[in-house]
Write an enzyme that holds these catalytic residues in place. Structure first.
Site, mmCIF file in Angstrom:
data_model
loop_
_atom_site.group_PDB
_atom_site.id
_atom_site.type_symbol
_atom_site.label_atom_id
_atom_site.label_comp_id
_atom_site.label_asym_id
_atom_site.label_seq_id
_atom_site.Cartn_x
_atom_site.Cartn_y
_atom_site.Cartn_z
ATOM 1 N N SER A 183 -2.519 3.954 6.197
ATOM 2 C CA SER A 183 -1.538 3.120 6.898
ATOM 3 C C SER A 183 -1.051 3.888 8.124
ATOM 4 C CB SER A 183 -0.390 2.744 5.954
ATOM 5 O OG SER A 183 0.533 1.895 6.591
ATOM 6 N N THR A 184 0.218 4.270 8.164
ATOM 7 C CA THR A 184 0.756 4.989 9.314
ATOM 8 C C THR A 184 -0.043 6.263 9.583
ATOM 9 O OG1 THR A 184 2.947 4.200 8.687
ATOM 10 C CG2 THR A 184 2.849 5.980 10.297
ATOM 11 N N HIS A 210 -3.759 -0.728 6.932
ATOM 12 C CA HIS A 210 -2.703 -1.713 7.188
ATOM 13 C C HIS A 210 -2.638 -2.017 8.686
ATOM 14 C CE1 HIS A 210 -0.473 -0.077 3.389
ATOM 15 N NE2 HIS A 210 -1.542 -0.786 3.083
ATOM 16 N N MET A 304 2.834 5.264 4.837
ATOM 17 C CA MET A 304 4.117 5.147 4.161
ATOM 18 C C MET A 304 3.969 4.270 2.926
ATOM 19 S SD MET A 304 6.172 2.625 6.749
ATOM 20 C CE MET A 304 5.595 0.964 7.137
ATOM 21 N N ASP A 307 1.030 2.071 -1.506
ATOM 22 C CA ASP A 307 -0.160 1.250 -1.663
ATOM 23 C C ASP A 307 -1.380 2.120 -1.929
ATOM 24 O OD1 ASP A 307 -1.835 -0.959 -1.718
ATOM 25 O OD2 ASP A 307 -2.066 -1.039 0.451
#
Length: 365
Positions: A183-184, A210, A304, A307
């Site tokens: 993600s991030t 994401h 973050m 998940d």
């Protein structure tokens, strides 16, 4: 207290974003209308986080970000339009050092303030904890401080040699499939991971990053140009093949299933059961259910939240191999950290070692 600098040439956006954060006691705010004002505030206000509009007159968002990363590196969240051009520019911003991005609402901003507020606050809070590499563009910062020649904006390294497509023979289905979640900080992490894998790597990789739908196609094209493997976004059901990287389409989910005895990547509408999309957990659970954990290798990198942690812990418990990115290199050690804390990581490795770990696994069979 998080010192937040909001940079946007639109008075309306500055007011809307200011209203979002002024209602929270945890933020101290400053504003800039231009890139030049942002650079002045960078030293006077000393922000912990900056939100930076991509499109501004004069010094644009990328040029401003470029100077921030040289003069006083700090976490930057880009505010980007949900368009193909916006996606390409945002990915360039992530390469220049931005830690994350927020899609700018389409249409009247004030009508979507609640939707914008929740996402923006969460992204800024996470950015405040993000790791900005101290070595990033260090030589340019030294030159600036010592009055040396102007720094040169980094140029993306040329792509590695491409491999020739191989004819697929019956019975050549991959013996293992690598599932990657991030993600991030994920686009930068994927750059490092994929550039470390040679054209001869025998297993396919299926990636859940994401992202909005407008961004994943641009991400796939960018990665495809930078590594020796073939990289593509999955927009329709595709049979999984060796040496190919499959990027899940944004704002949706990707499942793995079996058809006629072959593994197939199957796009699916986003499920409300999962918060983030493309969902890492949904991808991994589907792969375990249809293929069995022993055929899978899970890689959970920067991001973050949590998940992917539950599903990859299940994969680990079922006999599969899992690799979690180490805290020392993760921009945000949320997702991989949760996997480690759950006892579900077979290995914990810094980002620049994950490709080597996968190669070692492949060579060991």
């Amino acid at each position: 207290m998080i010192r937040l600098l909001i940079v946007d040439d639109s008075a309306l956006m500055r007011r809307v974003m200011g209203d979002i954060f002024s209602d929270r006691d945890a933020f101290e705010l400053a504003f800039a209308r231009t890139g030049e004002e942002a650079l002045a505030a960078l030293h006077a206000f000393k922000p912990n986080v900056i939100t930076l509009d991509v499109n501004m007159p004069g010094m644009g968002g990328l040029a401003c970000l470029d100077r921030i990363m040289v003069e006083r590196p700090c976490p930057v969240v880009m505010v980007s339009a949900l368009t193909e051009d916006g996606a390409t520019t945002t990915l360039e911003a992530l390469e220049l050092g931005a830690v994350d991005f927020v899609p700018k609402p389409v249409g009247p901003v004030t009508l979507k303030i609640d939707e914008l507020a929740e996402l923006l606050i969460e992204k800024v809070r996470q950015a405040a904890t993000a790791r900005v590499r101290g070595s990033f563009r260090l030589a340019e910062r030294v030159r600036l401080r010592t009055g040396g020649p102007p720094a040169v904006r980094p140029v993306r390294a040329p792509a590695k040699p491409r491999r020739e497509p191989r004819a697929r023979k019956p019975g050549q289905a991959p013996d293992r499939i690598v599932l990657v979640g991030c993600s991030t900080g994920g686009p930068q992490a994927l750059d490092v991971l994929l550039e470390g894998l040679p054209a001869s790597f025998p297993w396919p990789l299926v990636v859940a990053q994401h992202m909005p739908v407008a961004f994943t196609g641009a991400l796939a094209r960018r990665l495809d140009a930078a590594c020796a493997l073939s990289v593509r976004e999955v927009a329709a059901p595709e049979q999984i093949e060796r040496g190919v990287v499959y990027i899940a389409r944004g704002d949706a989910d990707l499942l793995l299933t079996v058809r006629a005895g072959e593994a197939v990547a199957l796009p699916a509408p986003a499920s409300a059961e999962y918060r983030w999309h493309p969902s890492v957990d949904r991808l991994v659970h589907s792969a375990i259910d249809r293929l069995g954990a022993e055929r899978l290798v899970g890689v959970l990198m920067t991001g973050m939240g949590s998940d992917g942690a539950d599903s990859m812990a299940r994969l680990h418990a079922g006999g599969g191999v899992t690799v979690a990115e180490a805290e020392t290199t993760a921009v945000v050690w949320g997702m991989p950290g949760e996997l480690v804390r759950a006892g579900g990581a077979t290995q914990v490795a810094p980002l620049d070692r994950i490709a080597a770990e996968l190669m070692a696994l492949a060579e060991a069979g």
